[in-house]
Design an enzyme around this catalytic site. Structure first.
Site, PDB file in Angstrom:
ATOM      1  N   SER A  47       0.830  -1.203   0.000  1.00 36.88           N
ATOM      2  CA  SER A  47       0.000   0.000   0.000  1.00 36.88           C
ATOM      3  C   SER A  47       0.864   1.254   0.000  1.00 36.88           C
ATOM      4  CB  SER A  47      -0.930   0.003   1.216  1.00 36.88           C
ATOM      5  OG  SER A  47      -1.857  -1.059   1.158  1.00 36.88           O
ATOM      6  N   ARG A  84       0.888   8.161   5.704  1.00 34.48           N
ATOM      7  CA  ARG A  84       0.043   7.343   6.587  1.00 34.48           C
ATOM      8  C   ARG A  84      -1.377   7.865   6.611  1.00 34.48           C
ATOM      9  NH1 ARG A  84       0.615   3.100   9.609  1.00 34.48           N
ATOM     10  NH2 ARG A  84       2.845   3.039   9.141  1.00 34.48           N
ATOM     11  N   HIS A 123      -2.865   6.551   3.538  1.00 36.42           N
ATOM     12  CA  HIS A 123      -3.090   5.118   3.725  1.00 36.42           C
ATOM     13  C   HIS A 123      -4.359   4.859   4.532  1.00 36.42           C
ATOM     14  CE1 HIS A 123      -2.339   1.254   5.955  1.00 36.42           C
ATOM     15  NE2 HIS A 123      -2.114   0.853   4.722  1.00 36.42           N
TER      16      HIS A 123
END
Length: 213
Positions: A15, A38, A41
């Site tokens: 990812s 992040r 994500h």
């Protein structure tokens, strides 16, 4: 559509590889990149690459605070649940949310204000070695700005409430406060975003997770 076979331990790594690939044409500060990635994500929303605001030296100052065992305060139990307690405890950092405390609820009722506002008052009583992770309540940010104007100086404010009423304005109040901050400008955000920003900072200091993806 073909389903790709991938081992569970490799899903997060893949990812982040995809995110990095899709961000290749954007100039993102290397110090900020682990946080931006992040958040993307967590949300699958690349808008955050443009809307996440970092005050000067915010990441460095946040890491210094974590190394010193800063208290981490959230405005929701959901954000509290999402923070990696193991990573925080390794640094000597306590993680708390005062929203469900009886004294907070009573005072909020008596004064006709939100529990989030009163929670910020209670957090202030713990001193200034505090990182706030606010993902839900604009009133928490507004109250923090009032305390800042009176001289309070927390180590970092993560200001990412989601919604419509006073959300945008409350975030700008924090940006303009002069206190170190990471803010998601606009309406987007949420408790999950507050927690993931906090985790990104913690993981930068957690050698078992690595500094960046």
């Amino acid at each position: 559509m073909k389903i790709e076979k991938i081992e569970p331990m490799d899903i997060e790594r893949e990812s982040f590889r995809i995110i990095t690939e899709e961000l290749k044409d954007r100039a993102i500060d290397p110090e900020q990149a682990p946080i931006v990635k992040r958040v993307i994500h967590t949300s699958a929303d690349f808008d955050y690459a443009d809307t996440l605001y970092f005050s000067e030296n915010a990441v460095k100052l946040a890491l210094d605070a974590l190394r010193s065992g800063a208290l981490i305060v959230t405005d929701t139990q959901m954000a509290l649940a999402g923070i990696n307690k193991r990573a925080a405890s390794k640094l000597g950092c306590e993680t708390v949310c005062f929203m469900a405390d009886e004294d907070v609820a009573k005072r909020a009722r008596d004064e006709g204000v939100t529990r989030a506002r009163v929670s910020m008052d209670k957090a202030k009583e713990r001193g200034d070695n505090v990182i706030f992770a606010i993902g839900n309540a604009p009133t928490a940010l507004i109250r923090l700005r009032e305390h800042i104007d009176a001289g309070y100086r927390p180590k970092l404010i993560i200001g990412v409430p989601v919604g419509f009423v006073n959300v945008v304005a409350s975030k700008e109040l924090i940006i303009e406060s002069g206190v170190p901050c990471i803010v998601a400008r606009g309406r987007k955000g949420g408790s999950n975003i507050a927690a993931c920003i906090m985790n990104a900072l913690l993981y930068m200091l957690d050698e078992t997770r690595g500094a960046a993806k």
